[in-house]
Design a protein around this motif. Structure first.
Motif, short mmCIF file in Angstrom:
data_model
loop_
_atom_site.label_atom_id
_atom_site.label_comp_id
_atom_site.label_asym_id
_atom_site.label_seq_id
_atom_site.Cartn_x
_atom_site.Cartn_y
_atom_site.Cartn_z
N ILE A 139 0.84 -1.21 0.00
CA ILE A 139 0.00 0.00 0.00
C ILE A 139 0.87 1.25 0.00
O ILE A 139 0.57 2.23 -0.70
CB ILE A 139 -0.95 -0.01 1.21
N LEU A 140 1.94 1.22 0.76
CA LEU A 140 2.87 2.37 0.76
C LEU A 140 3.49 2.55 -0.62
O LEU A 140 3.60 3.67 -1.13
CB LEU A 140 3.96 2.16 1.81
N ARG A 237 -9.75 -10.43 -1.88
CA ARG A 237 -9.18 -9.21 -1.30
C ARG A 237 -8.52 -8.46 -2.45
O ARG A 237 -7.36 -8.66 -2.75
CB ARG A 237 -8.12 -9.54 -0.25
N SER A 238 -9.29 -7.62 -3.12
CA SER A 238 -8.75 -7.00 -4.32
C SER A 238 -9.02 -5.50 -4.35
O SER A 238 -9.98 -5.01 -3.76
CB SER A 238 -9.35 -7.64 -5.57
N TYR A 250 -4.26 -4.46 -7.13
CA TYR A 250 -3.54 -4.95 -5.95
C TYR A 250 -4.24 -6.20 -5.46
O TYR A 250 -5.41 -6.16 -5.10
CB TYR A 250 -3.52 -3.86 -4.87
N ASP A 251 -3.52 -7.30 -5.46
CA ASP A 251 -4.02 -8.58 -4.96
C ASP A 251 -3.46 -8.73 -3.54
O ASP A 251 -2.29 -9.05 -3.35
CB ASP A 251 -3.55 -9.72 -5.86
N GLU A 252 -4.33 -8.50 -2.55
CA GLU A 252 -3.88 -8.53 -1.16
C GLU A 252 -3.47 -9.93 -0.72
O GLU A 252 -2.55 -10.10 0.09
CB GLU A 252 -4.99 -7.99 -0.26
N LEU A 253 -4.13 -10.96 -1.26
CA LEU A 253 -3.82 -12.33 -0.85
C LEU A 253 -2.42 -12.75 -1.29
O LEU A 253 -1.74 -13.48 -0.58
CB LEU A 253 -4.86 -13.30 -1.43
N HIS A 254 -1.99 -12.27 -2.45
CA HIS A 254 -0.66 -12.64 -2.97
C HIS A 254 0.34 -11.49 -2.87
O HIS A 254 1.51 -11.66 -3.26
CB HIS A 254 -0.78 -13.11 -4.42
N GLN A 255 -0.11 -10.35 -2.37
CA GLN A 255 0.76 -9.18 -2.19
C GLN A 255 1.47 -8.80 -3.49
O GLN A 255 2.70 -8.61 -3.54
CB GLN A 255 1.77 -9.42 -1.07
N THR A 256 0.67 -8.67 -4.56
CA THR A 256 1.22 -8.23 -5.83
C THR A 256 0.48 -6.99 -6.32
O THR A 256 -0.73 -6.85 -6.11
CB THR A 256 1.11 -9.33 -6.91
N GLY A 283 5.21 -8.29 3.60
CA GLY A 283 5.72 -7.61 4.76
C GLY A 283 5.09 -8.17 6.02
O GLY A 283 4.33 -9.13 5.99
N GLN A 284 5.41 -7.57 7.12
CA GLN A 284 4.80 -7.91 8.40
C GLN A 284 4.11 -6.64 8.91
O GLN A 284 4.67 -5.90 9.70
CB GLN A 284 5.84 -8.38 9.40
N PRO A 285 2.89 -6.38 8.43
CA PRO A 285 2.28 -5.08 8.73
C PRO A 285 2.09 -4.81 10.21
O PRO A 285 2.25 -3.66 10.65
CB PRO A 285 0.93 -5.15 7.99
N LEU A 286 1.78 -5.83 11.01
CA LEU A 286 1.61 -5.57 12.44
C LEU A 286 2.92 -5.15 13.08
O LEU A 286 2.96 -4.21 13.88
CB LEU A 286 1.05 -6.81 13.15
N ARG A 287 4.02 -5.83 12.72
CA ARG A 287 5.32 -5.44 13.25
C ARG A 287 5.68 -4.01 12.81
O ARG A 287 6.15 -3.20 13.61
CB ARG A 287 6.40 -6.43 12.79
#
Length: 330
Positions: A139-140, A237-238, A250-256, A283-287
């Motif tokens: 997203i960034l 999740r698109s 943006y495909d959130e499930l595959h992070q592409t 990434g590790q968004p929570l971290r």
């Protein structure tokens, strides 16, 4: 002989107390522990306190969050309690002089959300809300990609957050699921919507929409369309963004993130120059989210999802839900 300066030691992280050691609270506790920032926990359930002691050893564990707030070694607090308690708990934290991280949504009502945002500013405290997707690296990256003009001016946004999820009896699918996407839209466009239209269907329970369509209009003619449901056969999740010079998905499930060099020109002729994946990574968004919070506390910097940003999201969700409640029965 010239003396060599010793390397400067990094400052220790702020010490954080976690209020709420249930499902998501355990994720916060684990990450803060690994970051060296966990100081204490508070949870009314003895079983939750015992579980944390088993994992993290002799850690101060309080039954009442007010006991935790009296600990002067605690710089900040992370709140993972039911949404209905957020206003009372977060207000107590701010009034005790603590910086606060709280899970989304900030509160159930706009009045409470704005009151907390204003209190944090008056007290000079950091107030950050856990809009997790804003810390997803894709997203960034996408925000910078849009700002570069790679697809021209943004014209429309289309989002899906669907699946056979865990139905709630205290909030609808928009509050539970759509709040993620509403925050992403506001972050990517850096603007508030000028018009809101919501439709939904209560299938499992009265007054709790399981399936919601949210339509928003933004300055400059940008429109967005969100479909969220926890009663859906497939997990989706698109995010699709249509611009004047191309499109991006943006495909959130595959992070592409895929750049589609295609569109229809002013002569209504199709243009298709292919597509390519331009970003791929997990990434590790929570971290990353918690690191951002700790840095804001340590450096006294603004945070990405502060009180005002998050109160505006609550206001949007409340307006949409009011429309759902006032719609004539079908």
């Amino acid at each position: 002989m010239t003396a060599t300066a010793s390397p400067q030691q990094p400052a220790p992280p702020p010490q954080v107390g976690v209020i709420g050691a249930g499902g998501w609270g355990r994720n916060l506790i684990g990450n803060l522990h690994e970051l060296g920032a966990l100081r204490a926990i508070a949870d009314p359930q003895e079983a939750n306190r015992a579980r944390m002691a088993e994992h993290y050893g002799p850690l101060p564990a309080y039954r009442d969050h007010r006991e935790l707030l009296a600990d002067r070694q605690i710089d900040a607090v992370a709140v993972a309690t039911p949404v209905a308690t957020h206003y009372e708990v977060v207000r107590a934290c701010l009034e005790a002089g603590k910086d606060v991280f709280v899970e989304k949504p900030l509160t159930p009502t706009p009045a409470e959300a704005w009151a907390l945002a204003e209190l944090a500013e008056a007290e000079g405290r950091v107030l950050m809300v856990g809009h997790l997707l804003l810390f997803q690296p894709a997203i960034l990256w996408l925000r910078d990609f849009l700002a570069s003009g790679a697809i021209g001016r943004v014209r429309s946004i289309h989002q899906e957050r669907l699946g056979l999820g865990r139905a709630r009896d205290y909030e609808n699918a928009l509050w539970c699921l759509g709040s993620h996407d509403a925050a992403v839209q506001r972050f990517l466009l850096d603007a508030a919507p000028t018009a809101v239209q919501a439709t939904g269907q209560c299938i499992l329970q009265p007054q709790i929409e399981d399936d919601v369509h949210l339509h928003l209009r933004y300055p400059g003619g940008v429109e967005s369309h969100l479909h969220c449901s926890w009663l859906w056969p497939e997990k989706r999740r698109s995010l699709v963004i249509v611009g004047t010079a191309g499109m991006v998905t943006y495909d959130e499930l595959h992070q592409t993130v895929t750049h589609h060099r295609k569109g229809i020109d002013e002569r209504l002729e199709n243009r298709d120059e292919g597509a390519e994946v331009v970003y791929h990574g997990h990434g590790q968004p929570l971290r990353l989210e918690l690191e951002h919070f700790l840095e804001a506390v340590r450096e006294r910097r603004p945070c990405r999802s502060d009180g005002r940003f998050s109160a505006a999201i609550v206001e949007l969700l409340a307006e949409a839900t009011e429309q759902l409640r006032s719609a004539p029965a079908g």
